[in-house]
Write a protein that holds these residues in place. Structure first.
Motif, mmCIF file in Angstrom:
data_model
loop_
_atom_site.group_PDB
_atom_site.id
_atom_site.type_symbol
_atom_site.label_atom_id
_atom_site.label_comp_id
_atom_site.label_asym_id
_atom_site.label_seq_id
_atom_site.Cartn_x
_atom_site.Cartn_y
_atom_site.Cartn_z
ATOM 1 N N LEU A 125 40.725 -52.035 12.439
ATOM 2 C CA LEU A 125 40.000 -50.870 11.915
ATOM 3 C C LEU A 125 40.522 -49.577 12.552
ATOM 4 O O LEU A 125 40.575 -49.440 13.773
ATOM 5 C CB LEU A 125 38.504 -51.032 12.184
ATOM 6 N N VAL A 126 40.905 -48.655 11.669
ATOM 7 C CA VAL A 126 41.435 -47.363 12.107
ATOM 8 C C VAL A 126 40.598 -46.257 11.499
ATOM 9 O O VAL A 126 40.247 -46.309 10.323
ATOM 10 C CB VAL A 126 42.917 -47.212 11.655
ATOM 11 N N LYS A 127 40.241 -45.263 12.308
ATOM 12 C CA LYS A 127 39.633 -44.050 11.784
ATOM 13 C C LYS A 127 40.310 -42.840 12.404
ATOM 14 O O LYS A 127 40.296 -42.654 13.623
ATOM 15 C CB LYS A 127 38.133 -43.998 12.095
ATOM 16 N N THR A 128 40.935 -42.073 11.556
ATOM 17 C CA THR A 128 41.504 -40.801 11.979
ATOM 18 C C THR A 128 40.744 -39.707 11.232
ATOM 19 O O THR A 128 40.731 -39.709 9.999
ATOM 20 C CB THR A 128 43.004 -40.736 11.625
ATOM 21 N N TYR A 129 40.066 -38.850 11.952
ATOM 22 C CA TYR A 129 39.333 -37.762 11.297
ATOM 23 C C TYR A 129 40.317 -36.721 10.767
ATOM 24 O O TYR A 129 41.477 -36.683 11.176
ATOM 25 C CB TYR A 129 38.327 -37.122 12.262
ATOM 26 N N LYS A 130 39.790 -35.870 9.863
ATOM 27 C CA LYS A 130 40.643 -34.876 9.201
ATOM 28 C C LYS A 130 41.368 -33.963 10.181
ATOM 29 O O LYS A 130 42.455 -33.482 9.911
ATOM 30 C CB LYS A 130 39.808 -34.018 8.240
ATOM 31 N N ASP A 131 40.714 -33.713 11.328
ATOM 32 C CA ASP A 131 41.353 -32.832 12.310
ATOM 33 C C ASP A 131 42.400 -33.572 13.152
ATOM 34 O O ASP A 131 42.953 -32.993 14.090
ATOM 35 C CB ASP A 131 40.291 -32.193 13.211
ATOM 36 N N GLY A 132 42.634 -34.851 12.830
ATOM 37 C CA GLY A 132 43.662 -35.607 13.544
ATOM 38 C C GLY A 132 43.151 -36.471 14.675
ATOM 39 O O GLY A 132 43.910 -37.277 15.225
ATOM 40 N N THR A 133 41.861 -36.340 15.015
ATOM 41 C CA THR A 133 41.307 -37.174 16.095
ATOM 42 C C THR A 133 41.362 -38.648 15.725
ATOM 43 O O THR A 133 40.855 -39.046 14.681
ATOM 44 C CB THR A 133 39.829 -36.811 16.369
ATOM 45 N N GLN A 134 41.994 -39.444 16.584
ATOM 46 C CA GLN A 134 42.055 -40.886 16.345
ATOM 47 C C GLN A 134 40.879 -41.549 17.046
ATOM 48 O O GLN A 134 40.958 -41.884 18.231
ATOM 49 C CB GLN A 134 43.375 -41.439 16.870
ATOM 50 N N ALA A 135 39.793 -41.706 16.302
ATOM 51 C CA ALA A 135 38.565 -42.232 16.909
ATOM 52 C C ALA A 135 38.624 -43.744 17.086
ATOM 53 O O ALA A 135 38.082 -44.281 18.046
ATOM 54 C CB ALA A 135 37.358 -41.834 16.075
ATOM 55 N N LEU A 136 39.276 -44.444 16.156
ATOM 56 C CA LEU A 136 39.473 -45.895 16.274
ATOM 57 C C LEU A 136 40.939 -46.199 15.999
ATOM 58 O O LEU A 136 41.508 -45.748 15.012
ATOM 59 C CB LEU A 136 38.589 -46.661 15.281
#
Ligand code: ADP
Ligand code: ADP
Length: 226
Positions: free
Chosen positions: A9-20
Motif C-alpha cells: 500500500l502506497v499513499k503519496t499526497y498531492k504535495d508529494g508527501t509519501q505517507a505510506l
C-alpha cells in the motif's frame, strides 16, 4: 481467516508527501490489533484508506476477502470508524445520534431502536440517552462515538487513539469496553501511542514509522527485545 489484508500500500499526497511507502499487513479475524507509531508515521492515512475516506495511490486492501476498490460498498458496510476528534452534534441527544446513524445506514427503524438501546446500554450511556451530548464527560463522548459506530454492527471496528489524553482510570475502563466488543466477535484495530495499551489488549502489533512497517510481531516478542 483474515479480517484485513494489505499489500504494498502506497499513499503519496498531492504535495508529494509519501505517507505510506509500500505497507504489507494482515489482521486475523476476531483479534484486537494495535498499530503503534509516532506522530506523522502514517497511521491516520492507513485508517483513512481502510475506511474509504482517503484514496490509496497504489496497492491492495481487502476486508474479509472483499476488495476495497471493487467492492467498495460491501467493504464500507463492514468497517466502523471511531475518529479521534468528537465529530457528532453536541446539541443532539445520545439516543438520536446513535439512532440517526442507523437510519443513515438504512437500518429499519425497529431494528435501529433495538440496536441503539443495546449499544447505549453496553457502553453505559443508557441513563444519559436524553441528555444533551455537550454535557457528557470526555470518556462518555468517546463511548458515544463507539456506540454510534457499532449500530451498523461492523465486522471491523477501527479506533483512532481511543484513549489519547485521558487519565489512567478512564483508559482502563475504555479497555474493558473494547475487550467486551471484541469478545462479541468484532475485529478491532486501534492506533495508539501507548505501548501499555497494546500490551493490555493485543496479541499482535505493528509498528509504523515514516510510512513503513518496521516491526510486525506479537506483543510478547516485542517486549523481549525492548
Ligand atoms: P489527496 O492527495 O488524497 O487528494 P490532498 O493532497 O488533496 O489529498 O489533501 C487533502 C487535504 O489535507 C487538503 O485540504 C490539504 O490542505 C490537507 N493537508 C495538507 N497537508 C496536510 C498535512 N501535512 N496533514 C494534514 N492535512 C494536510
Ligand atoms: P499519523 O496518523 O501517524 O500521525 P498521518 O497519516 O497523519 O500520520 O501522516 C503521515 C504523513 O503524511 C505526515 O508527514 C503528514 O504530515 C502527511 N499528511 C497527512 N495528511 C496529509 C495530506 N492530506 N496532505 C499532505 N500530507 C499529509
Amino acid at each position: 481467516e483474515n479480517a484485513l489484508e494489505i499489500k504494498d500500500l502506497v499513499k503519496t499526497y498531492k504535495d508529494g508527501t509519501q505517507a505510506l511507502k509500500g505497507v504489507d499487513l494482515q489482521v486475523e479475524a476476531g483479534e484486537i490489533f494495535a498499530l503503534l507509531g509516532p506522530n506523522g508515521a502514517g497511521k491516520s492515512t492507513m485508517i483513512g484508506i481502510i475506511s474509504s475516506l482517503v484514496n490509496a495511490t497504489s496497492g491492495q486492501v481487502s476486508v474479509f476477502g472483499k476488495d476495497l476498490v471493487k467492492d467498495r460498498q460491501a467493504v464500507k458496510a463492514m468497517i466502523g470508524l471511531v475518529p479521534q476528534e468528537f465529530n457528532f452534534n453536541m446539541f443532539e441527544k445520545p439516543i438520536d445520534i446513535v439512532a440517526n446513524q442507523a437510519g443513515y445506514y438504512g437500518i429499519p427503524r425497529s431494528v435501529a431502536m433495538e440496536r441503539t438501546e443495546k449499544y447505549l446500554k453496553q457502553l453505559q450511556l443508557w441513563e444519559k440517552r436524553h441528555s444533551v451530548s455537550r454535557g457528557l464527560s470526555g470518556g462518555m463522548k468517546r463511548r458515544l462515538m463507539i456506540a454510534r459506530a457499532m449500530v451498523n454492527e461492523p465486522r471491523i471496528l477501527i479506533l483512532d487513539e481511543p484513549t489519547a489524553g485521558v487519565d489512567i482510570e478512564i483508559r482502563r475502563s475504555m479497555w474493558s469496553f473494547v475487550e467486551e466488543i471484541a469478545a462479541q466477535g468484532t475485529t478491532i484495530i486501534l492506533t495508539t501511542h501507548y505501548l501499555e495499551e497494546a500490551e493490555q489488549l493485543c496479541k499482535n502489533i505493528a509498528i509504523i514509522d515514516h510510512g513503513e512497517i518496521v516491526r510486525n510481531t506479537t506483543i510478547k516478542e516485542l517486549l523481549k527485545t525492548l
